[in-house]
Design an enzyme around this catalytic site. Structure first.
Site, short mmCIF file in Angstrom:
data_model
loop_
_atom_site.label_atom_id
_atom_site.label_comp_id
_atom_site.label_asym_id
_atom_site.label_seq_id
_atom_site.Cartn_x
_atom_site.Cartn_y
_atom_site.Cartn_z
N SER A 95 71.35 51.68 -83.85
CA SER A 95 71.25 51.55 -85.32
C SER A 95 70.54 52.75 -85.96
O SER A 95 70.68 52.99 -87.16
CB SER A 95 70.45 50.29 -85.66
OG SER A 95 69.16 50.35 -85.08
N LYS A 131 66.23 32.42 -81.37
CA LYS A 131 66.21 33.42 -80.31
C LYS A 131 66.56 32.81 -78.96
O LYS A 131 67.30 33.40 -78.18
CB LYS A 131 64.85 34.09 -80.25
CG LYS A 131 64.84 35.34 -79.41
CD LYS A 131 63.70 36.23 -79.79
CE LYS A 131 63.83 37.58 -79.14
NZ LYS A 131 62.79 38.49 -79.59
N GLU A 168 53.38 41.12 -78.84
CA GLU A 168 54.22 42.31 -78.97
C GLU A 168 53.61 43.25 -80.02
O GLU A 168 53.35 42.83 -81.14
CB GLU A 168 55.65 41.93 -79.41
CG GLU A 168 56.59 43.14 -79.45
CD GLU A 168 57.95 42.82 -80.09
OE1 GLU A 168 58.92 42.66 -79.34
OE2 GLU A 168 58.01 42.75 -81.33
P1 GTP Z 1 64.94 41.09 -80.35
O1 GTP Z 1 65.73 39.94 -79.77
O2 GTP Z 1 65.47 41.59 -81.66
O3 GTP Z 1 63.45 40.80 -80.42
O4 GTP Z 1 65.18 42.31 -79.34
P2 GTP Z 1 64.59 42.55 -77.88
O5 GTP Z 1 63.96 41.33 -77.32
O6 GTP Z 1 65.63 43.26 -77.06
O7 GTP Z 1 63.39 43.56 -78.16
P3 GTP Z 1 63.44 44.96 -78.89
O8 GTP Z 1 62.24 45.67 -78.39
O9 GTP Z 1 64.75 45.65 -78.76
O10 GTP Z 1 63.28 44.59 -80.44
C1 GTP Z 1 62.23 43.81 -80.87
C2 GTP Z 1 61.98 43.97 -82.35
O11 GTP Z 1 62.15 45.32 -82.78
C3 GTP Z 1 62.88 43.18 -83.28
O12 GTP Z 1 62.48 41.85 -83.40
C4 GTP Z 1 62.72 43.96 -84.58
O13 GTP Z 1 61.48 43.66 -85.20
C5 GTP Z 1 62.66 45.38 -84.10
N1 GTP Z 1 63.98 46.02 -84.07
C6 GTP Z 1 64.73 46.30 -82.97
N2 GTP Z 1 65.88 46.90 -83.31
C7 GTP Z 1 65.89 47.01 -84.65
C8 GTP Z 1 66.82 47.56 -85.60
O14 GTP Z 1 67.90 48.06 -85.29
N3 GTP Z 1 66.46 47.48 -86.92
C9 GTP Z 1 65.28 46.95 -87.34
N4 GTP Z 1 65.02 46.92 -88.65
N5 GTP Z 1 64.39 46.42 -86.47
C10 GTP Z 1 64.68 46.45 -85.15
MG MG Z 2 61.69 40.31 -82.61
#
Ligand code: GTP
Ligand code: MG
Length: 214
Positions: free
Chosen positions: A125, A64, A150
């Site tokens: 998505s 990440k 989180e």
């Molecule tokens: P990440 O880098 O993915 O953690 O995204 P972010 O820091 O922008 O945070 P966000 O709130 O968008 O998403 C955090 C978490 O939500 C991810 O780690 C996943 O667990 C979940 N998530 C977000 N988008 C998707 C998606 O399109 N599909 C699925 N299956 N999970 C998702």
């Molecule tokens: Mg995540």
């Protein structure tokens, strides 16, 4: 973390940090169980179907940081990786999600740092969930450390979709053929109508029961 951790001092701080996140998960997990039990006690109803907790692996923390262009360091991981400690709350109905979010927001020792409502604003998505970033104070012998957790709140149906979408999509590493993304979005819509239907059925049943009692 192998490359990032070069000496014993780093290994030590890594272990201390991970100890904080594990403790934060315990604190938040217990809080949520208590809220759920209290709700059961007062309303004879459980808003939480089940709770999952996890600590992010060193590999995904590094991944990440790289993805977001940050140097691999313990300082950066604490600052920029918000989901090292993660809690997932699975509920029966969409209404439970907002009820829980409110209950969490009212906990005076939790600080709500940010909220992302992917139910009102679903992701491209099709992903739906309610995300809260909170911090919880961890009381050590000689200090108090605010630690981030989180919290993802979703229904069983949203969780079903997200788990399978993750499994399917992951294999493509973001380069899925257009028809697959489209079909997944369609599935997300089906999941939403299922949630709506179940919620209105539940409301109808509650109403029937109230009328019988009156
Ligand atoms: P990440 O880098 O993915 O953690 O995204 P972010 O820091 O922008 O945070 P966000 O709130 O968008 O998403 C955090 C978490 O939500 C991810 O780690 C996943 O667990 C979940 N998530 C977000 N988008 C998707 C998606 O399109 N599909 C699925 N299956 N999970 C998702
Ligand atoms: Mg995540």
């Amino acid at each position: 973390m192998e490359n990032a951790i070069k000496n014993y001092e780093d290994v030590d701080s890594w272990k201390t940090i991970m100890f904080l996140y594990t403790s934060a998960l315990k604190e938040v997990g217990t809080k949520l169980e208590i809220l759920n039990d209290e709700f059961q006690h007062v309303h004879q109803y459980n808003p939480i179907e089940h709770i999952k907790t996890r600590v992010k692996t060193p590999e995904s923390i590094v991944k990440k940081l790289r993805k977001n262009g940050y140097e691999i360091s313990i300082e950066n991981m604490v600052k920029y990786v918000n989901d090292i400690a993660g809690v997932r709350l699975i509920c029966s109905f969409t209404s439970d999600i907002y009820r829980l979010a409110e209950m969490i927001g009212n906990q005076s020792d939790l600080k709500v740092l940010s909220i992302k409502d992917y139910i009102k604003n679903p992701k491209e998505s099709g992903y739906k969930s309610y995300h809260m970033l909170v911090s919880v104070p961890i009381y050590l012998s000689d200090s108090v450390v605010d630690t981030k957790v989180e919290i993802q709140i979703r229904t069983i149906a949203m969780d079903f979709w997200a788990s399978l979408e993750h499994k399917i999509y992951y294999k493509f590493e973001g380069n899925a053929p257009e028809y697959i993304s489209r079909d997944l979005r369609e599935c997300a819509e089906m999941v939403s109508s299922l949630d709506e239907k179940m919620l209105s059925l539940n409301e109808a049943i509650q109403k029937c029961l109230e009328e019988q009692e009156a």
